[in-house]
Design a protein around this motif. Structure first.
Motif, PDB file in Angstrom:
ATOM      1  N   VAL A   1       0.848  -1.204   0.000  1.00  0.00           N
ATOM      2  CA  VAL A   1       0.000   0.000   0.000  1.00  0.00           C
ATOM      3  C   VAL A   1       0.881   1.251   0.000  1.00  0.00           C
ATOM      4  CG1 VAL A   1      -1.843   1.249   1.174  1.00  0.00           C
ATOM      5  CG2 VAL A   1      -1.774  -1.251   1.262  1.00  0.00           C
TER       6      VAL A   1
ATOM      7  N   VAL B   1      -9.219   3.679  -3.039  1.00  0.00           N
ATOM      8  CA  VAL B   1      -9.869   2.625  -2.250  1.00  0.00           C
ATOM      9  C   VAL B   1     -11.317   2.502  -2.709  1.00  0.00           C
ATOM     10  CG1 VAL B   1     -10.454   1.803   0.070  1.00  0.00           C
ATOM     11  CG2 VAL B   1      -8.374   3.166  -0.296  1.00  0.00           C
TER      12      VAL B   1
ATOM     13  N   VAL C   1      -5.895   6.774  -0.151  1.00  0.00           N
ATOM     14  CA  VAL C   1      -4.931   6.551   0.923  1.00  0.00           C
ATOM     15  C   VAL C   1      -4.166   7.845   1.186  1.00  0.00           C
ATOM     16  CG1 VAL C   1      -2.871   5.292   1.646  1.00  0.00           C
ATOM     17  CG2 VAL C   1      -4.694   4.096   0.409  1.00  0.00           C
TER      18      VAL C   1
ATOM     19  N   VAL D   1      -7.116   6.501   5.386  1.00  0.00           N
ATOM     20  CA  VAL D   1      -7.772   6.869   4.134  1.00  0.00           C
ATOM     21  C   VAL D   1      -8.617   8.118   4.330  1.00  0.00           C
ATOM     22  CG1 VAL D   1      -9.450   6.123   2.391  1.00  0.00           C
ATOM     23  CG2 VAL D   1      -7.834   4.473   3.365  1.00  0.00           C
TER      24      VAL D   1
ATOM     25  N   ILE E   1      -7.883  -1.892  -2.067  1.00  0.00           N
ATOM     26  CA  ILE E   1      -6.985  -0.796  -2.426  1.00  0.00           C
ATOM     27  C   ILE E   1      -6.478  -1.071  -3.832  1.00  0.00           C
ATOM     28  CG2 ILE E   1      -4.891   0.455  -1.790  1.00  0.00           C
ATOM     29  CD1 ILE E   1      -5.336  -0.887   1.059  1.00  0.00           C
TER      30      ILE E   1
END
Length: 250
Positions: A101, A107, A117, A127, A225
């Motif tokens: 990530v 997302v 994010v 987020v 994600i």
């Protein structure tokens, strides 16, 4: 004669006893069947609730969303904390840098866009969701070619606004709002919501659309994600092309 009468009475008593036993036996069977039916009904309810619940989460992404995202690596994550009543809401996910990530990844949920994010640690991510007044996501009216920016002004967690839709745009209430693809965050076509009302902008030069959000932020558990490496490469190439044709300073 007395012996014969005694036999008749005994036979009758035996028949009655058999009928009584049969009655209680049937009652027991009915009781067991009722219990079994109740159990089965409960199992059906549990399965139905489970399917309803899962259909809202990204572990069961809608086929259309999967088709849109099939060329991207998806990192499945769970929401471990969530707020919806503040002006600056945040989500915390149970995946971080060790899972791949990175900041600025998009997302999504099974129903549509969730957010971007903002910050990462080794095992967690923060987020900025749509339900944050600082959120700003490029989107447009599906199949219409008109684009604007998604904003949330506080209040209901089910409603948001799309600003800067041009005055010459043609559309109807109930049409879909989707991501535009004009950034390195989301591919185009991911569901955002549906048009509920149309207003004039403050300066009267564009439309402001009130939309019903596709994502149920009050019941959000599983998300994905979107690894934006492919989109970032495309945007980097686009910006390089822009820079190459800019006039050089003397």
């Amino acid at each position: 004669m007395k012996f014969s009468s005694a036999n008749v009475v005994a036979r009758k008593m035996y028949e009655w006893n058999s009928e009584i036993e049969a009655f209680f036996s049937l009652s027991q069977v009915n009781k067991e069947l009722t219990q079994r039916n109740t159990y089965l009904e409960q199992q059906v309810k549990i399965l139905s609730d489970s399917l309803t619940s899962k259909s809202k989460d990204s572990t069961f992404l809608h086929r259309t969303q999967l088709e849109l995202l099939r060329n991207y690596r998806l990192i499945q994550a769970k929401v471990v904390s969530n707020s919806i009543s503040k002006s600056n809401n945040f989500l915390t996910l149970d995946k971080g840098t060790v899972d791949g990530v990175k900041k600025d990844m998009g997302v999504v949920s099974g129903n549509g866009v969730v957010g971007i994010v903002y910050m990462t640690s080794a095992h967690y991510s923060i987020v900025i969701p749509v339900l944050n007044v600082k959120s700003n996501i490029s989107c447009g009216i599906q199949h219409r070619g008109y684009f604007g920016y998604l904003h949330w002004s506080g209040g209901s967690c089910k409603l948001a606004y799309v600003d800067d839709i041009p005055r010459h745009a043609h559309f109807r209430l109930g049409e879909n709002i989707v991501t535009s693809g004009y950034s390195s965050v989301f591919p185009s076509g991911v569901q955002v919501g549906k048009i509920l009302h149309v207003y004039n902008s403050a300066d009267g030069l564009s439309y402001r659309l009130q939309i019903v959000l596709a994502t149920d932020f009050g019941n959000l558990r599983d998300v994905c994600i979107v690894d934006n490496s492919v989109m970032q490469e495309r945007m980097d190439l686009f910006h390089a092309a822009e820079d190459s044709i800019k006039p050089k300073e003397e």
